[in-house]
Design a protein around this motif. Sequence first.
Motif, mmCIF file in Angstrom:
data_model
loop_
_atom_site.group_PDB
_atom_site.id
_atom_site.type_symbol
_atom_site.label_atom_id
_atom_site.label_comp_id
_atom_site.label_asym_id
_atom_site.label_seq_id
_atom_site.Cartn_x
_atom_site.Cartn_y
_atom_site.Cartn_z
ATOM 1 N N PRO A 291 0.826 -1.218 0.000
ATOM 2 C CA PRO A 291 0.000 0.000 0.000
ATOM 3 C C PRO A 291 0.856 1.262 0.000
ATOM 4 O O PRO A 291 1.866 1.348 0.703
ATOM 5 N N ARG A 292 0.451 2.241 -0.822
ATOM 6 C CA ARG A 292 1.114 3.538 -0.849
ATOM 7 C C ARG A 292 0.062 4.597 -0.557
ATOM 8 O O ARG A 292 -1.097 4.456 -0.956
ATOM 9 N N VAL A 293 0.480 5.651 0.131
ATOM 10 C CA VAL A 293 -0.489 6.609 0.635
ATOM 11 C C VAL A 293 -0.172 8.006 0.131
ATOM 12 O O VAL A 293 0.984 8.395 0.003
ATOM 13 N N ILE A 294 -1.239 8.746 -0.203
ATOM 14 C CA ILE A 294 -1.154 10.159 -0.568
ATOM 15 C C ILE A 294 -2.136 10.898 0.324
ATOM 16 O O ILE A 294 -3.320 10.532 0.389
ATOM 17 N N SER A 295 -1.680 11.931 1.012
ATOM 18 C CA SER A 295 -2.558 12.734 1.862
ATOM 19 C C SER A 295 -2.610 14.153 1.330
ATOM 20 O O SER A 295 -1.575 14.736 1.007
ATOM 21 N N ILE A 296 -3.815 14.704 1.233
ATOM 22 C CA ILE A 296 -3.986 16.067 0.753
ATOM 23 C C ILE A 296 -4.794 16.847 1.779
ATOM 24 O O ILE A 296 -5.698 16.306 2.422
ATOM 25 N N PRO A 297 -4.460 18.114 1.985
ATOM 26 C CA PRO A 297 -5.179 18.917 2.981
ATOM 27 C C PRO A 297 -6.509 19.408 2.446
ATOM 28 O O PRO A 297 -6.658 19.713 1.264
ATOM 29 N N GLY A 298 -7.481 19.476 3.330
ATOM 30 C CA GLY A 298 -8.762 20.082 2.993
ATOM 31 C C GLY A 298 -8.880 21.431 3.665
ATOM 32 O O GLY A 298 -7.884 22.076 3.983
ATOM 33 N N ASN A 299 -10.092 21.891 3.881
ATOM 34 C CA ASN A 299 -10.307 23.146 4.591
ATOM 35 C C ASN A 299 -10.061 22.933 6.084
ATOM 36 O O ASN A 299 -10.302 21.861 6.625
ATOM 37 N N SER A 300 -9.581 23.969 6.753
ATOM 38 C CA SER A 300 -9.423 23.975 8.213
ATOM 39 C C SER A 300 -8.558 22.835 8.718
ATOM 40 O O SER A 300 -8.764 22.311 9.811
ATOM 41 N N GLY A 301 -7.587 22.408 7.904
ATOM 42 C CA GLY A 301 -6.637 21.407 8.364
ATOM 43 C C GLY A 301 -7.093 19.972 8.251
ATOM 44 O O GLY A 301 -6.376 19.066 8.658
ATOM 45 N N HIS A 302 -8.283 19.721 7.703
ATOM 46 C CA HIS A 302 -8.727 18.338 7.526
ATOM 47 C C HIS A 302 -7.851 17.643 6.488
ATOM 48 O O HIS A 302 -7.306 18.274 5.591
ATOM 49 N N THR A 303 -7.756 16.331 6.601
ATOM 50 C CA THR A 303 -6.911 15.552 5.702
ATOM 51 C C THR A 303 -7.737 14.505 4.974
ATOM 52 O O THR A 303 -8.583 13.836 5.567
ATOM 53 N N LEU A 304 -7.482 14.378 3.670
ATOM 54 C CA LEU A 304 -8.087 13.333 2.860
ATOM 55 C C LEU A 304 -6.962 12.448 2.355
ATOM 56 O O LEU A 304 -6.029 12.930 1.710
ATOM 57 N N THR A 305 -7.015 11.157 2.677
ATOM 58 C CA THR A 305 -5.936 10.224 2.377
ATOM 59 C C THR A 305 -6.383 9.227 1.319
ATOM 60 O O THR A 305 -7.458 8.627 1.445
ATOM 61 N N PHE A 306 -5.560 9.062 0.281
ATOM 62 C CA PHE A 306 -5.818 8.067 -0.764
ATOM 63 C C PHE A 306 -4.797 6.944 -0.630
ATOM 64 O O PHE A 306 -3.585 7.184 -0.559
ATOM 65 N N TRP A 307 -5.307 5.710 -0.614
ATOM 66 C CA TRP A 307 -4.467 4.518 -0.515
ATOM 67 C C TRP A 307 -4.413 3.820 -1.873
ATOM 68 O O TRP A 307 -5.439 3.421 -2.415
ATOM 69 N N ASP A 308 -3.209 3.708 -2.423
ATOM 70 C CA ASP A 308 -2.984 2.979 -3.671
ATOM 71 C C ASP A 308 -2.629 1.544 -3.302
ATOM 72 O O ASP A 308 -1.552 1.272 -2.779
ATOM 73 N N MET A 309 -3.567 0.619 -3.563
ATOM 74 C CA MET A 309 -3.408 -0.753 -3.099
ATOM 75 C C MET A 309 -2.759 -1.633 -4.163
ATOM 76 O O MET A 309 -2.905 -1.388 -5.363
#
Length: 346
Positions: A78-96
């Motif tokens: 698994p490889r992970v990409i995290s991107i910031p949202g508004n107000s410091g929230h994080t959205l993480t994508f997992w490449d399986m």
Amino acid sequence: MTWGERVARIDRISVDALDERQLEEVRQSVRQERDAEANKALSVAIMGQTGVGKSSLLNVLFGTRLPVGDLKPATCEPRVISIPGNSGHTLTFWDMPGIGESAGADLAYRSMYLDRLSESDVVIWAVHADSGSAAEETRRLNRILRDADPELRRQVVSKLTFVLTKADTLTPPPWIFDMRGPHGSFVPSPALAARLERRAAHVEETVVAPWCDLLRAGTYNTGEFTVSDDRLSFDRHAVRYRGHFTEQVRERYSAAHPEHAAVFSRLRDNHRVLPCSALFRFNLARLMVSVVNKLGPTAVFRFQRVLDDAAELAGVPVSAMREYGNFVVWDGVRGVRAFDLARFPL
């Protein structure tokens, strides 16, 4: 126990049974859990057969440089990409890692797949647009969920969003490049759009429909939705549907309640199979909107920046477009180039 369950528990507690200090401690605990849930990082897993273009999709969506390969699997863990949202929230994508590399690899990865499916908020399941093995996707999903309890199976299948990747490989009929100055966007010709729609419908019928008894669809509620029946339910924040939200279901509800057509369209996106192309940047914005809409009532606002950026995903420079394909006609009798599309000015 979730914070919602704790709130219900407080409602059942007699005020006389606790002094004010104890009651405030319970309320503070509930607020902390509520805030933690509202601010938690959300995650999306991307799964599918080896070679369907999962890493390529992430590279185009987020400008990353995950390795891709045509001859052997490029993702072995698994490889992970995290991107910031508004107000410091994080959205993480997992490449399986790809499914279908080998029976032994699938067996070894099964526990990892199930863990990621259960922990992710949304799962993008990629299917090659030019593959005729939709039934094999069902068998792979069945193998992963074989040992899961019924509630976990229900949760997992409701998270799935199926996409047809590498739609650019489907030609003829031709693609159309809508040029607007130095940039443009790819759209399928009417005949090709119909072909893509048929393939998407086939995958939905073969892979999604068999889970109809477990499927759930959900979207955010702007506060104006008031329709309820044996399958629809709603509260201040969300609208939910129990079952497979097919195109026929969307049409029926929209005809009966046209003022809520946008809500029914979002519910339909839960179970719609979406063709896309990383190379042509086709339908990528629509994919991102569908994912964020499916994440839950607060995600649309928490990740508005992601949706704003998604609007730019369709743009392809004309210079890049000209490198994606060309026809050269060689006159073998005269030994000369009779036609070269790249030589024609635009």
